[in-house]
Design an enzyme around this catalytic site. Structure first.
Site, PDB file in Angstrom:
ATOM      1  N   LYS A 110      -2.777   6.453   1.286  1.00 10.42           N
ATOM      2  CA  LYS A 110      -2.630   6.946   2.659  1.00 10.42           C
ATOM      3  C   LYS A 110      -1.769   8.210   2.669  1.00 10.42           C
ATOM      4  O   LYS A 110      -0.691   8.255   3.284  1.00 10.42           O
ATOM      5  CB  LYS A 110      -2.053   5.839   3.546  1.00 10.42           C
ATOM      6  CG  LYS A 110      -2.613   5.856   4.963  1.00 10.42           C
ATOM      7  CD  LYS A 110      -2.347   4.563   5.682  1.00 10.42           C
ATOM      8  CE  LYS A 110      -2.445   4.696   7.183  1.00 10.42           C
ATOM      9  NZ  LYS A 110      -3.738   5.168   7.678  1.00 10.42           N
ATOM     10  N   ARG A 136       0.838  -1.210   0.000  1.00  5.88           N
ATOM     11  CA  ARG A 136       0.000   0.000   0.000  1.00  5.88           C
ATOM     12  C   ARG A 136       0.872   1.258   0.000  1.00  5.88           C
ATOM     13  O   ARG A 136       0.531   2.253  -0.652  1.00  5.88           O
ATOM     14  CB  ARG A 136      -0.955  -0.014   1.198  1.00  5.88           C
ATOM     15  CG  ARG A 136      -2.031   1.059   1.094  1.00  5.88           C
ATOM     16  CD  ARG A 136      -3.120   0.868   2.116  1.00  5.88           C
ATOM     17  NE  ARG A 136      -2.607   1.008   3.471  1.00  5.88           N
ATOM     18  CZ  ARG A 136      -3.304   0.733   4.573  1.00  5.88           C
ATOM     19  NH1 ARG A 136      -4.542   0.267   4.480  1.00  5.88           N
ATOM     20  NH2 ARG A 136      -2.788   0.891   5.772  1.00  5.88           N
ATOM     21  N   GLU A 142     -16.325   6.206   4.461  1.00  6.22           N
ATOM     22  CA  GLU A 142     -15.577   5.638   5.581  1.00  6.22           C
ATOM     23  C   GLU A 142     -16.040   6.217   6.899  1.00  6.22           C
ATOM     24  O   GLU A 142     -16.730   7.221   6.950  1.00  6.22           O
ATOM     25  CB  GLU A 142     -14.091   5.972   5.446  1.00  6.22           C
ATOM     26  CG  GLU A 142     -13.473   5.393   4.222  1.00  6.22           C
ATOM     27  CD  GLU A 142     -11.967   5.389   4.321  1.00  6.22           C
ATOM     28  OE1 GLU A 142     -11.428   4.566   5.078  1.00  6.22           O
ATOM     29  OE2 GLU A 142     -11.340   6.200   3.635  1.00  6.22           O
TER      30      GLU A 142
END
Ligand code: PLP
Ligand code: COI
Length: 336
Positions: free
Chosen positions: A182, A79, A218
């Site tokens: 992220k 990621r 989210e």
């Protein structure tokens, strides 16, 4: 070392070492262990000016057998590479990332909370452009630092249900923006929203899709999931961070007999769920007791505001694997 392990919050505590590698002249330097908590940084570093920055979060657990397990570091490595690729940063190789994680955990072994305390060692890799640039261009130099800090529960509620509020006044991420990586910028953009929610007494915000405000994205810094009619339902969206915890829970849900549905989930479905939860490395599983919608002034309550049976089962199973109480049939744990 005696720390009050059972009463740790989720915060920074100084440990013995962090580990660093620079990307310079097209190659990553041999990682170096440092005890300095500070970084000497060029004032024109792109990490400061143009948001060339991304981070990760993973955990190490002391098991029932006394051994230390690091949960799915390879997934965090992948990621981070995808965050780096999107922000046009150098991508740390998976092997380098895993080796640095392993070394820094080992070097700080005395900070790994004992089994049975409910605490764990949070591992925070951060990657940013450290080279100077004034034009909006990628840097030529990058720094990857990994530090660790012992942590307790992210929400003061621990595994008890949290209250969530829908925020229609701010977006965390644009429809075709950076929600799927992220990037630190996503978190900067979320602060106003979470501060307002806290002021109103809600520990977490439910974000809807930025384009239509029709779908669930989210829940704060965690993925959203819900249970209904034998199904584990979780939003799939470009603006949702692909959570490694959620990915793991989907596998466990299936194993426990739930059908998994990863698809766009309409906010209109909020009234139909039996249970809801937020999941992530920091949040683990936080059952959602209720969701307040300020637009309709309606509160959706799940399982009477108590932890539901599926949240409990999923939490118990995940925790058991992470602590070596159950066989790691998926090969998720990296043994230190
Ligand atoms: N969503 C956001 C926005 C997050 O910050 C996090 C935390 O990492 C998650 C979801 C959960 O992801 P993971 O389970 O990989 O920690
Ligand atoms: C995590 O779960 O690792 C997170 O990143 C959440 C938050 C501390 C940013």
């Amino acid at each position: 070392m005696e720390l009050d392990w059972k009463n740790l919050g989720f915060g920074y505590m100084k440990t013995d070492y962090n580990i660093r590698s620079y990307y310079r002249d097209g190659a990553w330097t041999t990682p170096v262990m440092a005890s300095d908590e500070t970084v000497n940084l060029h004032m024109a570093a792109t990490g400061l000016h143009y948001g060339q920055e991304a981070f990760e979060g993973l955990k190490a657990f002391r098991g029932a057998d006394g051994k230390v397990r690091i949960f799915r570091p390879e997934e965090n490595a992948k990621r981070l590479r995808s965050s780096a690729a999107y922000l046009r940063m150098a991508e740390p190789p998976v092997e380098l990332f895993i080796e640095m994680v392993r070394e820094v955990v080992k070097a700080n072994e005395r900070f790994i909370p004992p089994y049975g305390t409910g605490a764990s060692l949070y591992i925070r890799p951060v990657l940013f452009g450290s080279g100077p640039q004034v034009g909006v261009k990628p840097a030529a130099e990058y720094l990857l630092i990994i530090f660790v800090t012992p942590v307790g529960p992210y929400y003061k509620e621990g595994f008890n249900p949290i209250k969530v509020i829908i925020d229609r006044d701010h977006d965390r991420a644009a429809p075709l923006g950076t929600g799927h990586i992220k990037a630190g910028g996503n978190y900067g953009a979320s602060l106003v929203s979470s501060e307002e929610a806290h002021r109103k007494g809600y520990p977490s915000v439910l974000y809807l899709d930025a384009r239509e405000k029709k779908y669930i994205d989210e829940s704060g810094a965690a993925n959203f999931f819900a249970i209904r009619g034998g199904k584990y339902i979780t939003p799939s969206s470009h603006s949702v961070l692909p959570s490694i915890t959620n990915m793991s829970l989907m596998a466990l849900a299936e194993e426990l007999g739930l059908q998994v549905e990863a698809r766009p989930v309409e906010a209109a479905e909020l009234g139909t769920f039996e249970e809801a939860g937020a999941c992530g490395t920091a949040a683990v599983i936080s059952p959602i007791g209720s969701v307040f919608d300020p637009e309709s002034n309606h509160t959706y309550v799940y399982n009477n505001g108590e932890t539901g049976p599926w949240c409990q089962k999923l939490y118990t199973k995940l925790r058991a694997i992470q602590h070596g109480e159950e066989p790691d049939t998926y090969g998720w744990n990296l043994m230190l």
